[in-house]
Design a protein around this motif. Sequence first.
Motif, short mmCIF file in Angstrom:
data_model
loop_
_atom_site.label_atom_id
_atom_site.label_comp_id
_atom_site.label_asym_id
_atom_site.label_seq_id
_atom_site.Cartn_x
_atom_site.Cartn_y
_atom_site.Cartn_z
N UNK A 415 0.83 -1.21 0.00
CA UNK A 415 0.00 0.00 0.00
C UNK A 415 0.86 1.25 0.00
N UNK A 416 2.18 1.09 0.15
CA UNK A 416 3.08 2.23 0.05
C UNK A 416 4.47 1.75 -0.39
N UNK A 417 5.24 2.66 -0.96
CA UNK A 417 6.60 2.34 -1.38
C UNK A 417 7.38 3.64 -1.53
N UNK A 418 8.70 3.51 -1.54
CA UNK A 418 9.58 4.66 -1.76
C UNK A 418 9.98 4.67 -3.24
N UNK A 419 9.89 5.84 -3.86
CA UNK A 419 10.16 5.95 -5.29
C UNK A 419 11.05 7.15 -5.58
N UNK A 431 2.00 23.00 -6.45
CA UNK A 431 3.23 22.79 -5.69
C UNK A 431 3.33 21.30 -5.38
N UNK A 432 4.49 20.72 -5.70
CA UNK A 432 4.68 19.30 -5.42
C UNK A 432 5.28 19.16 -4.04
N UNK A 433 4.48 18.70 -3.11
CA UNK A 433 4.90 18.57 -1.73
C UNK A 433 4.14 17.43 -1.08
N UNK A 434 4.41 17.16 0.17
CA UNK A 434 3.65 16.14 0.88
C UNK A 434 2.17 16.51 0.87
N UNK A 454 8.38 13.80 1.33
CA UNK A 454 9.52 14.06 0.46
C UNK A 454 10.78 13.72 1.26
N UNK A 455 11.51 12.72 0.85
CA UNK A 455 12.64 12.21 1.62
C UNK A 455 13.91 12.98 1.31
N UNK A 480 13.29 11.89 -4.19
CA UNK A 480 12.93 10.60 -3.61
C UNK A 480 11.81 10.85 -2.62
N UNK A 481 10.71 10.09 -2.73
CA UNK A 481 9.54 10.35 -1.91
C UNK A 481 8.83 9.05 -1.55
N UNK A 482 7.90 9.16 -0.62
CA UNK A 482 7.08 8.02 -0.22
C UNK A 482 5.69 8.20 -0.81
#
Length: 525
Positions: A415-419, A431-434, A454-455, A480-482
Amino acid sequence: MDIEEDIRALQLDSAEENNGAINPEDAQLEQVEEVDKMDEDSKPNTTVSSEEVQQAEAEVSHKEVRAPEVEEPSKEEVGNKKRHLNVVFIGHVDAGKSTTGGQILFLSGQVDDRTIQKYEKEAKDKSRESWYMAYIMDTNEEERLKGKTVEVGRAHFETETSRFTILDAPGHKSYVPNMISGASQADIGVLVISARKGEFETGYERGGQTREHVQLAKTLGVSKLLVVVNKMDDPTVNWSNERYAEIESKMVPFLKSSGYNVKKGIKFFWSTWILFDVVFLPISGLIGANIKTRMDKSICSWWTGPCLFEALDSIEVPPRDPNGPFRMPIIDKFKDMGTVVMGKVESGTVTEGDSLLVMPNKTHVKVVGVYIDDNKVRRAGPGENLRVRLSGIDDEDILAGFVLSSVAKPIFGVTEFVAQLQILELLDNAIFTAGYKAVLHIHSVVEECEITELIEQIDPKTRKAMKKRPLFVKNGAVVKCRIQVNSLICVELFSDFPQLGRFTLRTEGKTIAVGKVMKLPAVSA
């Protein structure tokens, strides 16, 4: 019995001539004669006439030449020995993708003259005479009325060395999700560009689908691209070398920026084309020029390269692993004497009788039948488009995006992953943010998602993480983000299965980012 002794002497001479090798047929004859001799020893001496001896020899000779029946391989089995490639036709609306696809099927013998005459009459009745070839690929009435492909059309044709599945993707921007579905199954792409004055410019300029389709194709794993400059027979072009060179000069820099390896002049080096990612060639989809046979010099004197069929045959794609864990993303399902699923095998081999898992719901199923192009086969390997009949599951329990997987090493359900994402072009004032929400397209999965964290941001020059943790990023950034989704989806690490670990993010009908899966939760299978 002198005749029998002569026959035996001849057989021994024959064996010596064959360097001592015993002919199986001779051995069979000796066995027959030994049995006959045993029968004779058990019987009282009788006088045998020469006519009876000759008759016996004739019977033995008849047995000698009768070869065991060998079952000839079926046409389907012979065809399956050819390599199989999925070819997606992409490009701006009205570039001539369906017409070119229809012409390929006609020239390769998949459509007969009577059908073509029927389509010509139907198109003429609708005052759309030039659309008749497109009717081969565009099968529903809505597509024929509007002249626009909506669903991904499928068809098959063969050359001497390869089997191809045509995936005719829609060109209109409203149907990009369908185009993504087609391109995600493709091995190579055919980018169709209209040479007609004004049409190339419309497709190439900002907002045109030529650009978006190229970017999506590269993201979705289409590593080889044939750029066919179509409608060269149009009165505004008339096979002009200057117009062809103009289109090529504009496309080359863009293709390079999209990640394709493009080298000028490759069209003159026929033997080395397979080394490059991109090949340009001129065609006319409507009249079939430079498709199956090379260009007639009386039509186009300046073109010295091959035709489309030759170019398709020359392309080499990376080898697939037939021994890897089985993976087949499901694109469709239906009921037909059981549950039947459709998809392309991305890894491994499936055999009738295999036990598999339908992921992510972990349902155990058994393979009842395997079909390639409507032909039943016992086994199929990677790269094949299959229909697989299953037992142990109902079609209502399967959704597009599920994956038919091996039991020993199943695909991950998460249900989630880091990409790692590359931002292409955000919507105005976005705006691209959490908290950013979009639609995720990964293999045959279409699912709403949210960026939860946002990692780190990646420096495009050094390709290393920046020290400062980002709060937001802009166009062109690599981050890199979740990513989180509402339901379980099947994904793989990009490093393990590129075709199941690359994806796009879209919102409001626009592709805003492309990415790859970098990390999965520890316990997710």
